[in-house]
Design an enzyme around this catalytic site. Structure first.
Site, PDB file in Angstrom:
ATOM      1  N   TYR A  98      -0.135  12.543  -3.234  1.00  0.00           N
ATOM      2  CA  TYR A  98      -1.282  12.655  -4.139  1.00  0.00           C
ATOM      3  C   TYR A  98      -1.836  14.081  -4.177  1.00  0.00           C
ATOM      4  O   TYR A  98      -2.399  14.500  -5.182  1.00  0.00           O
ATOM      5  CB  TYR A  98      -2.412  11.723  -3.688  1.00  0.00           C
ATOM      6  CG  TYR A  98      -2.344  10.335  -4.280  1.00  0.00           C
ATOM      7  CD1 TYR A  98      -1.276   9.498  -4.023  1.00  0.00           C
ATOM      8  CD2 TYR A  98      -3.386   9.858  -5.083  1.00  0.00           C
ATOM      9  CE1 TYR A  98      -1.230   8.224  -4.543  1.00  0.00           C
ATOM     10  CE2 TYR A  98      -3.349   8.580  -5.610  1.00  0.00           C
ATOM     11  CZ  TYR A  98      -2.269   7.768  -5.339  1.00  0.00           C
ATOM     12  OH  TYR A  98      -2.229   6.502  -5.866  1.00  0.00           O
ATOM     13  N   LYS A 136       8.760   4.953   5.409  1.00  0.00           N
ATOM     14  CA  LYS A 136      10.131   4.967   4.885  1.00  0.00           C
ATOM     15  C   LYS A 136      10.875   5.983   5.746  1.00  0.00           C
ATOM     16  O   LYS A 136      11.463   6.954   5.246  1.00  0.00           O
ATOM     17  CB  LYS A 136      10.098   5.351   3.389  1.00  0.00           C
ATOM     18  CG  LYS A 136      11.420   5.201   2.662  1.00  0.00           C
ATOM     19  CD  LYS A 136      11.860   3.770   2.432  1.00  0.00           C
ATOM     20  CE  LYS A 136      13.267   3.745   1.834  1.00  0.00           C
ATOM     21  NZ  LYS A 136      13.801   2.368   1.709  1.00  0.00           N
ATOM     22  N   ASP A 155       9.784  -0.889   1.590  1.00  0.00           N
ATOM     23  CA  ASP A 155      10.432  -1.862   0.699  1.00  0.00           C
ATOM     24  C   ASP A 155      10.404  -3.264   1.319  1.00  0.00           C
ATOM     25  O   ASP A 155      10.089  -4.250   0.652  1.00  0.00           O
ATOM     26  CB  ASP A 155      11.864  -1.425   0.330  1.00  0.00           C
ATOM     27  CG  ASP A 155      12.709  -1.005   1.525  1.00  0.00           C
ATOM     28  OD1 ASP A 155      12.166  -0.869   2.644  1.00  0.00           O
ATOM     29  OD2 ASP A 155      13.930  -0.807   1.346  1.00  0.00           O
ATOM     30  N   ASP A 174      -1.431   2.611  -1.994  1.00  0.00           N
ATOM     31  CA  ASP A 174      -1.853   2.342  -3.370  1.00  0.00           C
ATOM     32  C   ASP A 174      -1.076   1.150  -3.915  1.00  0.00           C
ATOM     33  O   ASP A 174      -1.654   0.205  -4.469  1.00  0.00           O
ATOM     34  CB  ASP A 174      -1.593   3.592  -4.232  1.00  0.00           C
ATOM     35  CG  ASP A 174      -1.924   3.355  -5.691  1.00  0.00           C
ATOM     36  OD1 ASP A 174      -3.009   2.800  -5.962  1.00  0.00           O
ATOM     37  OD2 ASP A 174      -1.101   3.712  -6.561  1.00  0.00           O
ATOM     38  N   ASP A 198      -2.370  -3.149  -4.261  1.00  0.00           N
ATOM     39  CA  ASP A 198      -2.378  -3.915  -5.511  1.00  0.00           C
ATOM     40  C   ASP A 198      -1.605  -5.222  -5.312  1.00  0.00           C
ATOM     41  O   ASP A 198      -2.024  -6.289  -5.769  1.00  0.00           O
ATOM     42  CB  ASP A 198      -1.728  -3.131  -6.656  1.00  0.00           C
ATOM     43  CG  ASP A 198      -2.753  -2.444  -7.553  1.00  0.00           C
ATOM     44  OD1 ASP A 198      -3.802  -2.043  -7.018  1.00  0.00           O
ATOM     45  OD2 ASP A 198      -2.490  -2.311  -8.760  1.00  0.00           O
TER      46      ASP A 198
END
Ligand code: IPM
Ligand code: MG
Length: 353
Positions: free
Chosen positions: A135, A186, A218, A242, A246
């Protein structure tokens, strides 16, 4: 207790008005002052985070935010767009710790798109790092290569101290819950997150009672819909957080239910629903104000150390749901469909009653 109230765009003003209504019932000594942010900031001062808004937020003990963004600003240069106001205020106030609880209210088990047995009893806390990662990483931008082709660049970066401080937040929260932290990375592909994993292991040494596990992002996305109740606290970087937050919000029936807190090192905080500005339904008085009302409860808990009134608001929300009040997003057969403002009134009545 000074609160900067920043309604923002889209449904922001409608939902924030309900949270303010709820706060006002508590008879606390709250000073609330409003200022524009996002598209509203751009309209008022040509800047998604006007200087006066930033000054008000800095002077306040806490910030209550609605949401920012509207398609009509998509054509503006990036630094004028609503989202930039949000990212800047997070950075300027050093709000590095974003807490996004995903709690399923028993009454809403049937509103979830997942089977009730998969989600009932869900109580998960996502701790998202909020001021670093891709970001904010440099270099970034869109440039033109020598062959005339355009290239977009963003950079995932994390330094040790950024990882360590969010790690401590996650472990301290876990100590007050079920003492399990799952760190999501990751590390099999990205060095920035390989370091993340190493530092989390170091931080864990200070919390021998807490069980630390690691999961690739994942797999975490998959596990969240397969068996979400395996998680207690999940800690992760800005971009993964983020996305996963959601996803987690839908486990609870609707993203309209999810509050959030963004804290600095001294528990000064900004409180906002996890959802966006939903311009398609703005001004129609049909949005779900509960995430914002629950964010106000988080504000009382984390910034003002007022567990009593935080729990009162949460209980009032539960009571309202038990009474069958539902906004359109969580409505199921046999329940009473209400507007945004009516939901706010119902929570106020539950608090009074
Ligand atoms: C969120 C939002 C923001 C983010 C956007 C609006 C910039 O999606 O708070 O999750 O990506 O952080
Ligand atoms: Mg998001």
């Amino acid at each position: 207790m000074k609160i900067a109230v920043l309604p923002g765009d889209g449904i922001g003003p409608e939902i924030v008005a309900q949270a303010v209504k709820v706060l006002n019932v508590l008879n606390l000594d709250l000073q609330m002052e409003e200022a524009p942010i996002g598209g509203a900031g751009y309209e008022a001062a040509g800047d998604p985070l006007p200087d006066t808004t930033l000054a008000l937020a800095k002077a306040a003990d806490a910030v209550l935010l609605g949401a920012v963004g509207d398609w009509k600003y998509d054509a503006l240069p990036r630094d004028k767009r609503p989202e930039r106001g949000l990212l800047r205020i997070r950075k300027e106030l050093n709000l590095f710790a974003n807490l996004r609880p995903a709690l399923l209210y028993a009454e809403l088990a049937s509103a979830s798109t997942l089977k009730p047995e998969v989600v009932s009893g869900l109580d998960l806390m996502i701790v998202r790092e909020l001021t670093g990662d891709i970001y904010f990483g440099q270099p970034r931008g869109i440039s033109t290569l020598e062959n005339g082709e355009r290239e977009g660049i963003n950079t995932m970066r994390y330094n040790e101290s950024e990882i360590r401080r969010i790690g401590h937040v996650a472990f301290r929260i876990a100590m007050k819950r079920n003492r399990k932290v799952c760190s999501v990375d990751k590390a099999n592909v990205l060095e920035a997150t390989e370091l993340w994993r190493q530092v989390m292991i170091e931080v864990a040494r200070d919390y021998p009672q807490v069980e630390l596990s690691h999961m690739y992002v994942d797999n975490a996305a998959m596990q969240l819909v397969r068996a979400p109740k395996q998680f207690d606290v999940m800690v992760t970087g800005n971009i993964f957080g983020d996305i996963l937050s959601d996803e987690a919000s839908m486990l609870t029936g609707s993203i309209g239910m999810l509050p959030s807190a963004s804290l600095d090192a001294d528990n000064k905080g900004m409180y906002e629903p996890s959802h966006g500005s939903a311009p398609d339904i703005a001004g129609k008085d049909i949005a779900n104000p509960l995430a914002t009302i629950l964010s106000a409860a988080m504000m009382l808990r984390y910034t003002f150390n007022d567990e009593n009134n935080a729990a009162r608001i949460e209980d009032a929300v539960k009571k309202t749901l038990a009474q069958g009040y539902r906004t359109a997003d969580i409505h199921t057969d046999g329940c009473r469909k209400v507007r945004c403002s009516e939901m706010g009134d119902a929570v106020v009545a539950a608090l009074r009653g």
